[in-house]
Design an enzyme around this catalytic site. Structure first.
Site, PDB file in Angstrom:
ATOM      1  N   LYS A   4       3.161   9.726  -8.587  1.00 58.12           N
ATOM      2  CA  LYS A   4       2.285   8.830  -9.611  1.00 58.12           C
ATOM      3  C   LYS A   4       1.396  10.290 -10.516  1.00 58.12           C
ATOM      4  O   LYS A   4       2.023  10.822 -11.284  1.00 58.12           O
ATOM      5  CB  LYS A   4       1.735   8.447  -8.732  1.00 58.12           C
ATOM      6  CG  LYS A   4       2.236   7.314  -8.622  1.00 58.12           C
ATOM      7  CD  LYS A   4       1.366   5.635  -8.154  1.00 58.12           C
ATOM      8  CE  LYS A   4       2.312   4.805  -7.090  1.00 58.12           C
ATOM      9  NZ  LYS A   4       3.589   4.612  -7.460  1.00 58.12           N
ATOM     10  N   HIS A  44      -2.840   5.623  -5.934  1.00 55.51           N
ATOM     11  CA  HIS A  44      -3.597   5.576  -7.165  1.00 55.51           C
ATOM     12  C   HIS A  44      -5.069   6.274  -7.271  1.00 55.51           C
ATOM     13  O   HIS A  44      -6.013   6.084  -8.425  1.00 55.51           O
ATOM     14  CB  HIS A  44      -3.808   4.428  -7.649  1.00 55.51           C
ATOM     15  CG  HIS A  44      -2.328   3.476  -7.239  1.00 55.51           C
ATOM     16  ND1 HIS A  44      -1.453   3.833  -8.222  1.00 55.51           N
ATOM     17  CD2 HIS A  44      -1.366   3.114  -6.644  1.00 55.51           C
ATOM     18  CE1 HIS A  44      -0.608   2.926  -8.587  1.00 55.51           C
ATOM     19  NE2 HIS A  44      -0.429   2.730  -6.355  1.00 55.51           N
ATOM     20  N   SER A  48      -3.060  -1.097  -6.124  1.00 46.56           N
ATOM     21  CA  SER A  48      -2.018  -0.623  -7.082  1.00 46.56           C
ATOM     22  C   SER A  48      -1.996  -1.899  -8.093  1.00 46.56           C
ATOM     23  O   SER A  48      -2.128  -1.958  -9.198  1.00 46.56           O
ATOM     24  CB  SER A  48      -0.759  -0.699  -6.375  1.00 46.56           C
ATOM     25  OG  SER A  48      -0.711  -1.600  -5.870  1.00 46.56           O
TER      26      SER A  48
HETATM   27  C1  LIG Z   1      -0.334   1.900  -3.485  1.00 49.22           C
HETATM   28  C2  LIG Z   1       0.809   2.494  -2.848  1.00 49.22           C
HETATM   29  N1  LIG Z   1       1.633   3.030  -1.679  1.00 49.22           N
HETATM   30  C3  LIG Z   1       2.880   3.064  -2.213  1.00 49.22           C
HETATM   31  C4  LIG Z   1       3.906   3.418  -3.231  1.00 49.22           C
HETATM   32  C5  LIG Z   1       5.098   3.907  -3.580  1.00 49.22           C
HETATM   33  O1  LIG Z   1       5.320   5.199  -3.410  1.00 49.22           O
HETATM   34  P1  LIG Z   1       6.210   5.712  -4.042  1.00 49.22           P
HETATM   35  O2  LIG Z   1       6.336   5.212  -5.531  1.00 49.22           O
HETATM   36  O3  LIG Z   1       6.164   7.519  -4.071  1.00 49.22           O
HETATM   37  O4  LIG Z   1       7.269   5.476  -3.425  1.00 49.22           O
HETATM   38  C6  LIG Z   1       2.919   2.802  -4.402  1.00 49.22           C
HETATM   39  C7  LIG Z   1       3.800   2.605  -5.721  1.00 49.22           C
HETATM   40  O5  LIG Z   1       4.843   2.405  -5.972  1.00 49.22           O
HETATM   41  C8  LIG Z   1       1.730   2.216  -4.461  1.00 49.22           C
HETATM   42  O6  LIG Z   1       1.285   1.485  -5.439  1.00 49.22           O
END
Ligand SMILES: Cc1ncc(COP(=O)(O)O)c(C=O)c1O
Length: 369
Positions: free
Chosen positions: A227, A205, A177
């Site tokens: 996202k 992502h 990320s």
């Molecule tokens: C790799 C990754 N996993 C999980 C999440 C969490 O997802 P959410 O925003 O739906 O809680 C994020 C981002 O915030 C992320 O970048």
């Protein structure tokens, strides 16, 4: 010290380290909007295909709210499940090519749910050092033996699995990320096949892939609706025995209110676009925009690592003055001394917007555009 005095002292320490953050409201729809009184183009969102404001997605959310109300009112296992939730789970499973999928209130909660439900003191969990914060916290909740492996090092994973006798889980972001680079999914799959480990892949992502061929091994794919599906919520897709067990054991699923019908409907509408020709066109457009800024880069997350907190903040401030919202990312989101700008591109950007960001970035970095 009173609690308030203690909090003020903590705040002062965070501020003097250049790490203080505050919430800023972005008033806009799509990449253009106003923040702190300034009109900017945002390169800070994970809405990679611009679907959060696609007319069909917005219409689906509106219709679902009209049918089932604004909130679900209770947990899925009590009385909060609506037909739109089950329909979305079926569609997510079909998209991921798995038997089942299970919705969670967020991607963060999905990671907590998987590792806390499947971990135990006799389980080994091996986790990439640059995995998302939700995976790090999920590891802590798992009660398992945690070993963090060097970034993208599949040989290290192979060795750790070879040394362990018993159940093991390998967990990785598929697209990291904060760096926008890609996990070595084929090699990790091979290691899991050899050692019968479970591969948990966080695909939050992965709007442009990688797909990863996990046939023949046990695997779970964690995803988010928040996202590139333009809504809010998370999910886990995988084989029926594992998903059914999560439905009964994953506390972030069991003890929380179901996601709103509008979010489920919006994500479903977005998913149908993602899987259509329009989705193919949007991804091709995103690819073109990425190549304008960083030819060949594998994802829409483009880091510009600057090192110190001060230099990242100064670069973000300069870009802001020129009308670009590009966040400075600092520890603990990234390792010490790797503070950076994190640029995220969307199919909703125009070529001109990306071109002018490219020129402004060159100035910030002191190189010729
Ligand atoms: C790799 C990754 N996993 C999980 C999440 C969490 O997802 P959410 O925003 O739906 O809680 C994020 C981002 O915030 C992320 O970048």
């Amino acid at each position: 010290l009173t609690w308030q005095e203690w909090a003020q002292a903590e705040r002062a320490a965070i501020q003097s380290a250049g790490l203080w953050r505050r919430v800023r409201d972005f008033d806009g729809r799509g990449p253009v909007g106003t923040i702190d009184g300034r009109r900017v183009v945002s390169f800070a969102s994970n809405d990679y295909l611009g679907l959060s404001h696609h007319p069909a997605v917005v219409a689906a959310a509106r219709a679902a709210a009209e049918s089932w109300g604004a909130g679900a009112g209770s947990a899925r296992l009590i009385a909060g499940s609506r037909p739109i939730h089950s329909r979305l789970e079926n569609e997510l499973a079909s998209w991921k090519g798995t038997e089942r999928a299970l919705l969670f209130p967020s991607g963060f909660a999905a990671n907590l749910g998987v590792l806390s439900a499947l971990g135990a003191p006799d389980v080994l969990v091996v986790s990439d050092e640059l995995n998302h914060a939700s995976i790090i916290d999920a590891c802590r909740l798992s009660r398992a033996r945690i070993v963090v492996f060097p970034h993208r090092d599949a040989d290290a994973v192979e060795n750790l699995l070879a040394d362990h006798d018993g159940r093991a889980i390998v967990v990785t972001d598929s697209v990291f990320s904060m760096d926008g680079d890609i996990a070595p999914l084929d090699a990790l799959t091979e290691a899991c096949r050899r050692h019968r480990a479970l591969l948990v892949i966080d695909e939050a992502h992965a709007v442009l892939g990688p797909e990863g061929d996990v046939a023949g091994i046990d695997s779970l794919r964690v995803g988010t609706l928040s996202k590139f599906l333009g809504a809010a919520g998370g999910f886990v897709a995988g084989p029926a025995p594992l998903i059914d067990l999560l439905t009964n054991r994953a506390r972030p699923f069991i003890f929380t209110t179901a996601g709103s019908p509008a979010d489920a409907a919006a994500a479903g509408a977005a998913l149908r676009i993602v899987r259509s020709e329009e989705g193919t066109r949007l991804r091709a457009r995103l690819r073109t925009l990425i190549d304008l800024l960083e030819p060949g880069h594998p994802s829409p997350i483009i880091p510009v690592v600057l090192g110190s907190e001060e230099s990242a903040l100064a670069a973000a401030a300069t870009l802001f003055d020129r009308g670009f919202l590009v966040p400075a990312i600092r520890p603990p989101s990234v390792p010490p001394d790797t503070a950076r700008l994190r640029i995220t591109l969307s199919a909703a950007h125009t070529e001109e917007q990306v071109e002018s960001l490219r020129r402004a970035l060159a100035e910030v970095r002191g190189v010729r555009a």
